[in-house]
Structure formats: C-alpha cells, structure tokens
Design an enzyme around this catalytic site. Structure first.
Site, PDB file in Angstrom:
ATOM      1  N   PRO A  18       0.851  -1.391  -0.167  1.00  0.00           N
ATOM      2  CG  PRO A  18       0.183  -1.151   2.101  1.00  0.00           C
ATOM      3  CD  PRO A  18       0.878  -1.764   1.170  1.00  0.00           C
ATOM      4  CB  ALA A  20      -1.164   7.111   1.342  1.00  0.00           C
ATOM      5  CB  CYS A 102       1.904   4.486   9.032  1.00  0.00           C
ATOM      6  SG  CYS A 102       2.037   5.994   8.440  1.00  0.00           S
ATOM      7  CG  ASN A 202       7.637  -3.943   2.270  1.00  0.00           C
ATOM      8  OD1 ASN A 202       7.359  -2.806   2.927  1.00  0.00           O
ATOM      9  ND2 ASN A 202       7.624  -3.519   0.932  1.00  0.00           N
ATOM     10  N   GLY A 203      10.723  -3.811   1.416  1.00  0.00           N
ATOM     11  CA  GLY A 203      11.386  -2.745   1.489  1.00  0.00           C
ATOM     12  C   GLY A 203      12.564  -2.909   0.532  1.00  0.00           C
ATOM     13  CG  ASP A 204      15.263  -0.191   0.267  1.00  0.00           C
ATOM     14  OD1 ASP A 204      14.222   0.557  -0.054  1.00  0.00           O
ATOM     15  OD2 ASP A 204      16.107  -0.220   1.110  1.00  0.00           O
ATOM     16  NE  ARG A 227      10.261   3.300  -1.168  1.00  0.00           N
ATOM     17  CZ  ARG A 227      10.973   3.432  -0.453  1.00  0.00           C
ATOM     18  NH1 ARG A 227      11.339   4.566  -0.353  1.00  0.00           N
ATOM     19  NH2 ARG A 227      11.580   2.351  -0.016  1.00  0.00           N
TER      20      ARG A 227
HETATM   21  C1  LIG Z   1       4.093   7.509  -0.202  1.00  0.00           C
HETATM   22  C2  LIG Z   1       4.208   6.115   0.501  1.00  0.00           C
HETATM   23  C3  LIG Z   1       2.988   5.941   0.981  1.00  0.00           C
HETATM   24  C4  LIG Z   1       3.037   4.732   1.800  1.00  0.00           C
HETATM   25  N1  LIG Z   1       1.456   4.599   2.445  1.00  0.00           N
HETATM   26  C5  LIG Z   1       1.447   3.169   3.158  1.00  0.00           C
HETATM   27  C6  LIG Z   1       0.212   3.063   3.707  1.00  0.00           C
HETATM   28  O1  LIG Z   1      -0.875   3.445   3.362  1.00  0.00           O
HETATM   29  N2  LIG Z   1       0.119   2.113   4.378  1.00  0.00           N
HETATM   30  C7  LIG Z   1       1.480   1.038   4.837  1.00  0.00           C
HETATM   31  O2  LIG Z   1       1.076   0.157   5.662  1.00  0.00           O
HETATM   32  N3  LIG Z   1       2.568   1.433   4.143  1.00  0.00           N
HETATM   33  C8  LIG Z   1       2.625   2.537   3.371  1.00  0.00           C
HETATM   34  N4  LIG Z   1       3.757   3.105   2.964  1.00  0.00           N
HETATM   35  C9  LIG Z   1       4.797   1.954   3.066  1.00  0.00           C
HETATM   36  C10 LIG Z   1       5.192   0.919   1.807  1.00  0.00           C
HETATM   37  O3  LIG Z   1       4.011   0.053   1.947  1.00  0.00           O
HETATM   38  C11 LIG Z   1       6.376   0.213   2.239  1.00  0.00           C
HETATM   39  O4  LIG Z   1       6.229  -0.586   3.362  1.00  0.00           O
HETATM   40  C12 LIG Z   1       7.703   0.803   1.943  1.00  0.00           C
HETATM   41  O5  LIG Z   1       7.523   1.902   0.912  1.00  0.00           O
HETATM   42  C13 LIG Z   1       8.882   0.036   1.685  1.00  0.00           C
HETATM   43  O6  LIG Z   1       8.512  -0.635   0.508  1.00  0.00           O
HETATM   44  P1  LIG Z   1       9.411  -0.323  -0.772  1.00  0.00           P
HETATM   45  O7  LIG Z   1      10.757  -0.104  -0.686  1.00  0.00           O
HETATM   46  O8  LIG Z   1       8.896  -1.479  -1.782  1.00  0.00           O
HETATM   47  O9  LIG Z   1       8.495   1.041  -1.455  1.00  0.00           O
HETATM   48  C14 LIG Z   1       3.793   3.914   2.239  1.00  0.00           C
HETATM   49  C15 LIG Z   1       5.109   4.466   1.412  1.00  0.00           C
HETATM   50  C16 LIG Z   1       5.351   5.506   0.835  1.00  0.00           C
HETATM   51  C17 LIG Z   1       6.650   5.673   0.132  1.00  0.00           C
END
Ligand SMILES: Cc1cc2nc3c(=O)[nH]c(=O)nc-3n(C[C@H](O)[C@H](O)[C@H](O)COP(=O)(O)O)c2cc1C
Length: 328
Positions: A18, A20, A102, A202-204, A227
């Site tokens: 997710p 947002a 969050c 999760n993450g990166d 992302r």
């Molecule tokens: C712009 C933005 C909005 C996010 N919104 C949520 C959200 O609504 N709920 C949630 O659990 N995590 C949220 N996250 C965290 C992501 O779900 C994820 O855990 C985090 O970006 C790391 O994963 P990634 O590196 O694949 O992006 C958000 C992250 C970003 C950058």
C-alpha cells in the site's frame, strides 16, 4: 513456495504494497492485470471510515469485493478498529490488513501506525478486537521495531500469531529510520523463525535480483513491492515469473507502452474527475517517463499541460525513448 492464508493460496507470493496517494484503484487494477498475488489498498483511518457518509465511503474505492485486495485499516482505538473491520467485511473485503508500520508524524502522534510497536500490549488489544470482529483473514503490516533499541517485531509477530493473525509483512526498517538507509532483510529472519504463519519481506525490493536477495537473507515466504512498481506496473509479474514460474508478463514497449499509459491516464481522470485526476496522474506520468528516459523538454511539457488531449497526443513520442534505447 506458496503462501497460504486461511486456506487460500496467494499465488504468486509477490504482493503490491500500500502506498497512500499512489496505489489507488486504477493503479491496483493495472498491477493486477499484469499479475500479483495480492494488492493492498491504501491505509484508511478506522474512525473516519466508520463515521464517513456512505457517499464518501463509496468514493474511497478500497477494493471491497475484490478477491485479490486486502483492505488496510489504521487506528489506535480497539473499538473503531473493530467497527471499521466489520464495515469493510460487510462491504465485501476479503482480507483485512492492520497498519502498524506507518512512520508519519501525524499518524504516530495519534499513537497509530508504527507507534503501536512501542506498546505491544495495546497493539495486541487492537489485533484481538479486529480478529474477533470479522470472519475474513486478518493480516498485519509492520516494521522491525520503533528504533535500534526496540527491535520487537519477532515478539509482536509471535503474539499476533497467537491472537489469530494470518500473515505478517515486515518492512525491514525501524520507525526511526523512516525511509532512510537500506532495508535490512536479514533482520526479518528472526521474525520468520518466530512464527508458523507466512512472513512477507518488504523494503527496497525493485526487481528480480533484489527480490532474490531479500528472500535469501530473510527466509521469508514472499515479497511485497511498493515504490519499485511506480512507473513499472509489470515488475511484480516479472519477479513472479523469474522466481516462481508464473507466466511471463508481456512488458509493453514503444506504442504498446504509450497505449497502456494512455489507458491508465484515462482511468485516473475518470476515477478522480478531471482536475484532481490531472494532478494525481502527473506523479505516475513522471515515473513512466523516468523509466523511458524521456527528454527533459518533452517531459516538462507533459507534466505542465492542463489539457488531457495534449498529454495523450504527446505520450507516444515521450515513451518511444525506451524502445529506442533498448533497440540501440
Ligand atoms: C508514499 C508512500 C505511502 C505509503 N503508504 C502506506 C500505507 O498507506 N500503508 C502502509 O502500510 N504502508 C505505506 N507505505 C509503506 C510501504 O507500504 C512500504 O512498506 C515501504 O514503501 C517500503 O517498501 P518499498 O521499498 O517496496 O516501497 C507508504 C510508503 C510510501 C513511500
């Protein structure tokens, strides 16, 4: 490897995170069309959701009734969390996800999101209330802990499993890290070792190579990508193909890419209405053009255009760059 949630297999175990303001209904549908084991709707504040007018709620489009969508709720109050979960289930949600990750100040200052990791007894109260309120599976998304001195994800996971949580996703950072530094996938391994339910890393994670490294380091059952899917909605399907033998996605290039982006663009305008749609779409168009290597003047012209027809007319030129680059 399979991820099973209350008897249901999430295949492939490559999930959309997710985000947002980004993973709205049009984007989740696009990612789902390429292929994803599950998509998670953007977090919704539990009390606001319950108290919203039905018309506002309908517009939120959280993916109720869609089998591949988990509806994510956030909050700090067991009553509102349980009521929100009940409402979501009543509207057709197939999975409820609880946000405990969050880091945003406005969320943690309300003691929601990752702030709950500082008070596991309170966090458990919420989890128990939500699990008791619904019959659909309940999942949890969280971080490694609040900070380096408070790495309690394994403890939380163990207690959450005992309370009936069906799957846990761990973003390999602490709250204090926000989004800085790198996700520590190896730090997810103790969480995986602590529980019998599926754990998602999760993450990166942005492509097959990072997914493979994250899985090896964390021993997790699957990956969640956020992302990395921006501007590349096919990336989950590509990872699923490379790691799990799912069908190879037909990654659009040149004209096909321009048609896909045009369709996504029209869906955003239809979903949000023209004015808001134009603004939301700019983020996505920017990512598509980053990936395509669009020349700066054309990029600027598209991102400042206020007439959708002009944007649509320029997309083929803007997105052809990727094809040219690959052909070279
Ligand atoms: C712009 C933005 C909005 C996010 N919104 C949520 C959200 O609504 N709920 C949630 O659990 N995590 C949220 N996250 C965290 C992501 O779900 C994820 O855990 C985090 O970006 C790391 O994963 P990634 O590196 O694949 O992006 C958000 C992250 C970003 C950058």
């Amino acid at each position: 490897m399979t991820v099973s949630l209350a008897g249901r297999t999430l295949a492939p175990p490559v999930l959309l995170a997710p985000l947002a303001g980004i993973t709205d209904l049009p984007f989740r549908q696009l990612v789902s069309r390429f292929g994803a084991g599950l998509v998670v709707s953007e977090m919704v504040a539990s009390q606001e959701m319950v108290e919203a007018k039905p018309s506002v709620r309908a517009r939120a489009e959280l993916g109720f009734g869609q089998a591949n969508t988990a509806v994510q709720i956030a909050g700090r109050d067991a009553y509102w969390m349980a009521e929100a979960a009940k409402l979501a289930e009543g509207q057709g949600a197939r999975i409820i996800d609880i946000n405990m990750g969050c880091p945003a100040k406005k969320v943690v200052n309300g003691y929601s999101g990752s702030a709950l990791m500082r008070d596991l007894d309170h966090a458990l109260g919420l989890i128990e209330a939500v699990v008791a309120a619904v019959s659909v599976p309940v999942t949890l998304k969280t971080r490694l802990g609040w900070g380096d001195a408070c790495l309690n994800a394994a403890d939380l996971a163990r207690r959450a499993e005992a309370a009936g949580i069906g799957m846990i996703t761990i973003h390999g950072r602490t709250r204090c890290q926000f989004y800085k530094g790198h996700a520590d996938w190896a730090a997810i391994a103790p969480v995986k070792a602590a529980v019998g339910i599926p754990v998602i890393a999760n993450g990166d994670i942005t492509d097959t190579a990072t997914a493979r490294r994250a899985l090896a380091a964390s021993r997790a059952d699957g990956v969640m990508v956020g992302r990395g899917a921006q501007g590349r909605p096919w990336v989950l399907a590509q990872i699923a193909h490379d790691l799990y033998g799912a069908p190879a996605p037909d990654i659009p290039r040149g004209g096909a890419l321009a048609r896909m982006v045009a369709e996504h663009y029209r869906e955003m305008l239809a979903f949000y209405g023209r004015d808001l749609g134009l603004r939301v779409a700019r983020k996505h168009l920017g990512w598509y053009m980053d990936d395509a290597g669009t020349a700066a003047p054309l990029r600027r012209a598209i991102l400042t255009a206020s007439d959708p027809a002009e944007v649509l007319a320029r997309l083929p030129d803007a997105l052809a760059a990727r094809q040219d680059r690959e052909a070279a």
